[in-house]
Design a protein around this motif. Sequence first.
Motif, PDB file in Angstrom:
ATOM      1  N   VAL A  74      19.140   2.374  -9.434  1.00  0.00           N
ATOM      2  CA  VAL A  74      17.471   2.488  -9.712  1.00  0.00           C
ATOM      3  C   VAL A  74      17.268   1.602 -11.100  1.00  0.00           C
ATOM      4  O   VAL A  74      16.253   0.887 -11.044  1.00  0.00           O
ATOM      5  N   PHE A  75      18.169   1.781 -12.029  1.00  0.00           N
ATOM      6  CA  PHE A  75      17.939   1.023 -13.099  1.00  0.00           C
ATOM      7  C   PHE A  75      17.892  -0.409 -13.024  1.00  0.00           C
ATOM      8  O   PHE A  75      16.923  -1.319 -13.768  1.00  0.00           O
ATOM      9  N   GLU A  76      18.776  -0.967 -12.322  1.00  0.00           N
ATOM     10  CA  GLU A  76      18.990  -2.606 -11.908  1.00  0.00           C
ATOM     11  C   GLU A  76      17.703  -3.087 -11.405  1.00  0.00           C
ATOM     12  O   GLU A  76      17.132  -3.914 -11.365  1.00  0.00           O
ATOM     13  N   LEU A  77      17.669  -2.051 -10.398  1.00  0.00           N
ATOM     14  CA  LEU A  77      16.187  -2.459  -9.474  1.00  0.00           C
ATOM     15  C   LEU A  77      15.180  -2.531 -10.201  1.00  0.00           C
ATOM     16  O   LEU A  77      14.246  -3.243  -9.893  1.00  0.00           O
ATOM     17  N   LYS A  78      14.999  -1.682 -10.930  1.00  0.00           N
ATOM     18  CA  LYS A  78      13.626  -1.744 -11.933  1.00  0.00           C
ATOM     19  C   LYS A  78      13.698  -2.678 -12.998  1.00  0.00           C
ATOM     20  O   LYS A  78      12.438  -3.520 -12.726  1.00  0.00           O
ATOM     21  N   LEU A  79      14.739  -3.285 -13.231  1.00  0.00           N
ATOM     22  CA  LEU A  79      14.815  -4.572 -14.290  1.00  0.00           C
ATOM     23  C   LEU A  79      14.280  -5.538 -13.223  1.00  0.00           C
ATOM     24  O   LEU A  79      13.741  -6.602 -13.765  1.00  0.00           O
ATOM     25  N   MET A  80      14.818  -5.796 -12.027  1.00  0.00           N
ATOM     26  CA  MET A  80      14.564  -6.833 -11.094  1.00  0.00           C
ATOM     27  C   MET A  80      13.041  -6.843 -10.975  1.00  0.00           C
ATOM     28  O   MET A  80      12.566  -7.976 -10.959  1.00  0.00           O
ATOM     29  N   ILE A  81      12.631  -5.708 -10.600  1.00  0.00           N
ATOM     30  CA  ILE A  81      10.894  -5.524 -10.173  1.00  0.00           C
ATOM     31  C   ILE A  81      10.260  -6.050 -11.582  1.00  0.00           C
ATOM     32  O   ILE A  81       9.167  -6.804 -11.266  1.00  0.00           O
ATOM     33  N   HIS A  82      10.622  -5.518 -12.640  1.00  0.00           N
ATOM     34  CA  HIS A  82      10.179  -5.996 -13.806  1.00  0.00           C
ATOM     35  C   HIS A  82      10.082  -7.463 -14.084  1.00  0.00           C
ATOM     36  O   HIS A  82       8.994  -8.202 -14.632  1.00  0.00           O
ATOM     37  N   LEU A  83      11.192  -7.987 -14.012  1.00  0.00           N
ATOM     38  CA  LEU A  83      11.295  -9.442 -14.095  1.00  0.00           C
ATOM     39  C   LEU A  83      10.376 -10.280 -12.997  1.00  0.00           C
ATOM     40  O   LEU A  83       9.613 -11.177 -13.818  1.00  0.00           O
ATOM     41  N   LEU A  84      10.347  -9.740 -12.061  1.00  0.00           N
ATOM     42  CA  LEU A  84       9.488 -10.572 -11.020  1.00  0.00           C
ATOM     43  C   LEU A  84       8.105 -10.446 -11.337  1.00  0.00           C
ATOM     44  O   LEU A  84       7.107 -11.344 -11.327  1.00  0.00           O
ATOM     45  N   SER A  85       7.550  -9.227 -11.687  1.00  0.00           N
ATOM     46  CA  SER A  85       6.328  -8.847 -11.897  1.00  0.00           C
ATOM     47  C   SER A  85       5.762  -9.456 -13.461  1.00  0.00           C
ATOM     48  O   SER A  85       4.756 -10.208 -13.382  1.00  0.00           O
ATOM     49  N   ASP A  86       6.795  -9.262 -14.316  1.00  0.00           N
ATOM     50  CA  ASP A  86       6.276  -9.814 -15.839  1.00  0.00           C
ATOM     51  C   ASP A  86       6.448 -11.128 -15.915  1.00  0.00           C
ATOM     52  O   ASP A  86       5.452 -11.900 -16.533  1.00  0.00           O
ATOM     53  N   SER A  87       7.397 -12.054 -15.410  1.00  0.00           N
ATOM     54  CA  SER A  87       7.838 -13.494 -15.558  1.00  0.00           C
ATOM     55  C   SER A  87       6.996 -14.351 -14.442  1.00  0.00           C
ATOM     56  O   SER A  87       6.768 -15.334 -14.802  1.00  0.00           O
ATOM     57  N   PHE A  88       6.976 -13.718 -13.387  1.00  0.00           N
ATOM     58  CA  PHE A  88       6.523 -14.444 -12.123  1.00  0.00           C
ATOM     59  C   PHE A  88       5.431 -14.018 -11.408  1.00  0.00           C
ATOM     60  O   PHE A  88       4.962 -14.645 -10.172  1.00  0.00           O
ATOM     61  N   MET A  89       4.657 -13.100 -11.716  1.00  0.00           N
ATOM     62  CA  MET A  89       3.516 -12.566 -11.162  1.00  0.00           C
ATOM     63  C   MET A  89       3.934 -12.146  -9.699  1.00  0.00           C
ATOM     64  O   MET A  89       3.027 -12.329  -8.899  1.00  0.00           O
ATOM     65  N   ILE A  90       4.969 -11.860  -9.369  1.00  0.00           N
ATOM     66  CA  ILE A  90       5.377 -11.406  -8.011  1.00  0.00           C
ATOM     67  C   ILE A  90       5.464  -9.713  -7.865  1.00  0.00           C
ATOM     68  O   ILE A  90       6.219  -9.397  -8.779  1.00  0.00           O
ATOM     69  N   ARG A  91       4.637  -9.236  -7.032  1.00  0.00           N
ATOM     70  CA  ARG A  91       4.351  -7.942  -7.076  1.00  0.00           C
ATOM     71  C   ARG A  91       5.230  -7.237  -6.061  1.00  0.00           C
ATOM     72  O   ARG A  91       5.243  -7.459  -4.911  1.00  0.00           O
ATOM     73  N   VAL A  92       6.220  -6.430  -6.489  1.00  0.00           N
ATOM     74  CA  VAL A  92       7.291  -6.124  -5.294  1.00  0.00           C
ATOM     75  C   VAL A  92       6.528  -4.636  -4.836  1.00  0.00           C
ATOM     76  O   VAL A  92       6.213  -3.785  -5.764  1.00  0.00           O
ATOM     77  N   GLU A  93       6.331  -4.580  -3.755  1.00  0.00           N
ATOM     78  CA  GLU A  93       5.765  -3.222  -3.172  1.00  0.00           C
ATOM     79  C   GLU A  93       6.645  -2.530  -2.348  1.00  0.00           C
ATOM     80  O   GLU A  93       6.324  -1.643  -1.821  1.00  0.00           O
ATOM     81  N   ALA A  94       7.706  -3.093  -1.784  1.00  0.00           N
ATOM     82  CA  ALA A  94       8.593  -2.388  -1.185  1.00  0.00           C
ATOM     83  C   ALA A  94       9.929  -2.890  -1.120  1.00  0.00           C
ATOM     84  O   ALA A  94      10.292  -4.111  -1.609  1.00  0.00           O
ATOM     85  N   ILE A  95      10.913  -2.095  -0.656  1.00  0.00           N
ATOM     86  CA  ILE A  95      12.316  -2.733  -0.472  1.00  0.00           C
ATOM     87  C   ILE A  95      12.677  -2.516   1.037  1.00  0.00           C
ATOM     88  O   ILE A  95      12.625  -1.413   1.487  1.00  0.00           O
ATOM     89  N   ASN A  96      13.953  -3.045   1.278  1.00  0.00           N
ATOM     90  CA  ASN A  96      14.551  -2.861   2.586  1.00  0.00           C
ATOM     91  C   ASN A  96      15.811  -2.446   2.081  1.00  0.00           C
ATOM     92  O   ASN A  96      16.474  -2.925   1.194  1.00  0.00           O
ATOM     93  N   CYS A  97      16.173  -1.352   2.574  1.00  0.00           N
ATOM     94  CA  CYS A  97      17.854  -1.094   2.279  1.00  0.00           C
ATOM     95  C   CYS A  97      18.312  -0.455   3.570  1.00  0.00           C
ATOM     96  O   CYS A  97      17.688   0.196   4.320  1.00  0.00           O
ATOM     97  N   SER A  98      19.695  -0.166   3.524  1.00  0.00           N
ATOM     98  CA  SER A  98      20.411   0.624   4.393  1.00  0.00           C
ATOM     99  C   SER A  98      20.177   2.207   4.428  1.00  0.00           C
ATOM    100  O   SER A  98      19.882   2.675   3.338  1.00  0.00           O
ATOM    101  N   HIS A  99      20.556   2.773   5.205  1.00  0.00           N
ATOM    102  CA  HIS A  99      20.327   4.215   5.366  1.00  0.00           C
ATOM    103  C   HIS A  99      21.278   4.793   4.501  1.00  0.00           C
ATOM    104  O   HIS A  99      21.250   5.790   3.944  1.00  0.00           O
ATOM    105  N   GLY A 100      22.697   4.015   4.646  1.00  0.00           N
ATOM    106  CA  GLY A 100      23.607   4.608   3.750  1.00  0.00           C
ATOM    107  C   GLY A 100      23.337   4.473   2.188  1.00  0.00           C
ATOM    108  O   GLY A 100      23.753   5.495   1.520  1.00  0.00           O
ATOM    109  N   ALA A 101      22.718   3.555   2.057  1.00  0.00           N
ATOM    110  CA  ALA A 101      22.367   3.276   0.507  1.00  0.00           C
ATOM    111  C   ALA A 101      21.390   4.519   0.089  1.00  0.00           C
ATOM    112  O   ALA A 101      21.293   5.219  -1.081  1.00  0.00           O
TER     113      ALA A 101
END
Lengths: 295, 269
Positions: A74-101
Motif C-alpha cells: 500500500v505504501f509503495e503504491l501510494k508513493l507511485m500514485i502521488h508521483l504520477l499525480s504530483d509530477s506528471f498530472m496523471i490521475r490514477v483511478e484504478a488498479i488491476n491486480c491478481s486475486h492472490g494479491a
Amino acid sequence: MASAATSLSANVGKTGPVTFTMQGDEGSKELLITLDPKVTFNTLKSTIIEMLTESNEWEGQAARLDLDSRLIDVFELKLMIHLLSDSFMIRVEAINCSHGALTALAESELKLKVYPRAPIEATKAKNETVEVKELIAPSLIEVPKDTVLVAEESDEPIGSVDVLVESPSLPNGADQENQTDNVLTLKKSLRSGQKVRFGGDVIVYGDINAGAEILAGGNIIILGSLRGLAHAGARGDDGATVVAFDFRPTQLRIGRKFAEPTEWSPRFEKSYSPSIASVHGGEVIVEPYSGQSHR
Amino acid sequence: MSECIVITSGKGGVGKTTTSANLAVALSKAGNKVAVVDADIGLRNLDVILGLENRIVYDLVHVIEGECRLKQALIKDKRNKNLFLLPAAQTRDKNSVNPEQMRELVSELKEDFDYVIVDCPAGIEQGFRNSIAGADRAIIVTTPEVSAIRDADRIIGLVEAAELPEPQLIINRFRQKMVDRGDMMNTEDIMEILAIPLVGIVPDHEEVIISANRGVPAAYDDESVVGESYRRLARRLCGEPEVPYIALTNGGFWSGFKRLFGITAGGTA
C-alpha cells in the motif's frame, strides 16, 4: 481486464519494465500503465520519471495501474500514485491486480485467513480487474473529484482492521455473475473498534458488535448479531441490502441513505428474527427476512 | 509455574483496582506468593485500597530507571506475608515506562512470585500497552452497563490482537434485583455479546466502598459476600473452574449460597 472486450488498445509506449497503453473508446479513454511485477518499485519509479519527462502526451489523463501478479504494498503504491499525480498530472483511478494479491492484502490487514467464497478459476483470476479506492459514502464525505485516495496506512492502535478493496469495475450490461468472485468471508466476530471495508459483498460468520463497523460496496450478510454499524452499497448503491440473523444495529446505511434504528433495536430484548434492510421509495425499510431476495 | 495476570477493562471506574487488590489478597490467602503491580502511573490508587500508602518509598518508575532495586520498592502487606505491592509513581506519567521495560520487570517478578497481578489503567493507550506487555493472560472487568460492555469488547479485541490467550471475564457491580426488574443486563446478555469465558460475578455492595476507605480489601473478611465472590474467583483461576457461583437470588444477595444454574466458569453463553 474485464472491459477488454469493449476496448481498443494501441501500444504507444516502449517495451521495458513500464508500458503505457491508451485503451477504451472515444469519450472514456484510459491510460493503462503496466508495471513489470519482477522489477522493484524504485526502478519502476525512475523509469516512469525518465519516460514521462520526455513526453507530456498523457498529462491530465485518467489512468489505471496494472500490477500484474505483484503483491500490493500500500505504501509503495501510494508513493507511485502521488508521483504520477504530483509530477506528471496523471490521475490514477484504478488498479488491476491478481486475486492472490487481494487475498494477501486482506490477510495482512485483517490478520485473519481470508477465503474468497467462490473458487477462482485460473482464467478469471488472470483477468481480474480491481480498483482500490477510498470507500466512503458520497453522501457522507465530500471527496474532491481530482483527489485519488488509496488505502490509507493505519496508524490506529493495534487491533484495528481495515480492508479497502473495491469490486471489479463492470461495464454496463456486463454479466453480474462476475460479482460472485468478489465476496469477503469473515469467519470471526468484529469487536468494538474493529472495522472492515470491502468493495464487494461481505459475509460474516459471527457478530458485528456495537462499536464495530462494516462497510461494503455490495451486500452485507451477517450470520449472527448485527449490533454495530453496517453500510451496504457504500459507493452509493441504493440497491444493496443488509441481512442479519439478529438485527439491531446502532446505525444502518444503505447507499446514500441513512437510518437510525428505533423500534426494531431494543437493547434489552432479544429479537433473533432474521431481518433484511433495503431501500424502498427512498427510505430504508427493515422487514423480517422470508428467504426471498428483495432486489 | 508463575504467571502474570493483567486486570483490564477499557472503561474507568468499573473496579479494576478493587478487583486487583481483592484477587491478590484472595490468591495470597490461599498460600500463593503474590505481587500486585500498580501500572496506573500518575493516578495511583492500589496502595490506598490495600492500606499501604504510608509505606511507599520507591515506586515502579524508580525501579525501571534503576534508582533502586526491585526488592527495595516492593511493599509487604500488613496482614499477609505472601502479598507484596509494587506501587505506581504519582508524580510521573504513563510515558515514563515502555512495554519492553514492563516485560523485563514482570519477568523479574515472576522469578520470585507465584502470581504477578498487574492493575491496568483505563484507556487503550500507553498505560494499557505497558500493562499487557508482560502478561500471560488478561482478565476483563466489566459492569452490566452498555458503555462498560462496549469498552470491554474493544479491549478484548486489543488483547486478542496482542496475541494473548483468550481473556476471561469478571462481571462487577452485579445487581440481581435490577436484573429481575429488567433494568439491568443479565449475565447471559453480557456473555452473548462478549463471548469469552466467565470467571467471576461480584455483587454491588456498599461494603466494597467501606473496605476501600479502610484500606482492608473485602477478601480479608470471611463474613463478606463480596469477599467470598473474590475468594471463589481466585479458586477458579487456580485450577478449580467448577467452583459454584454465589446465588444472587430474588431474596437478595444474602439468602444463602446456592448454585446459580446455567452458568459455569469456563463456559460461554
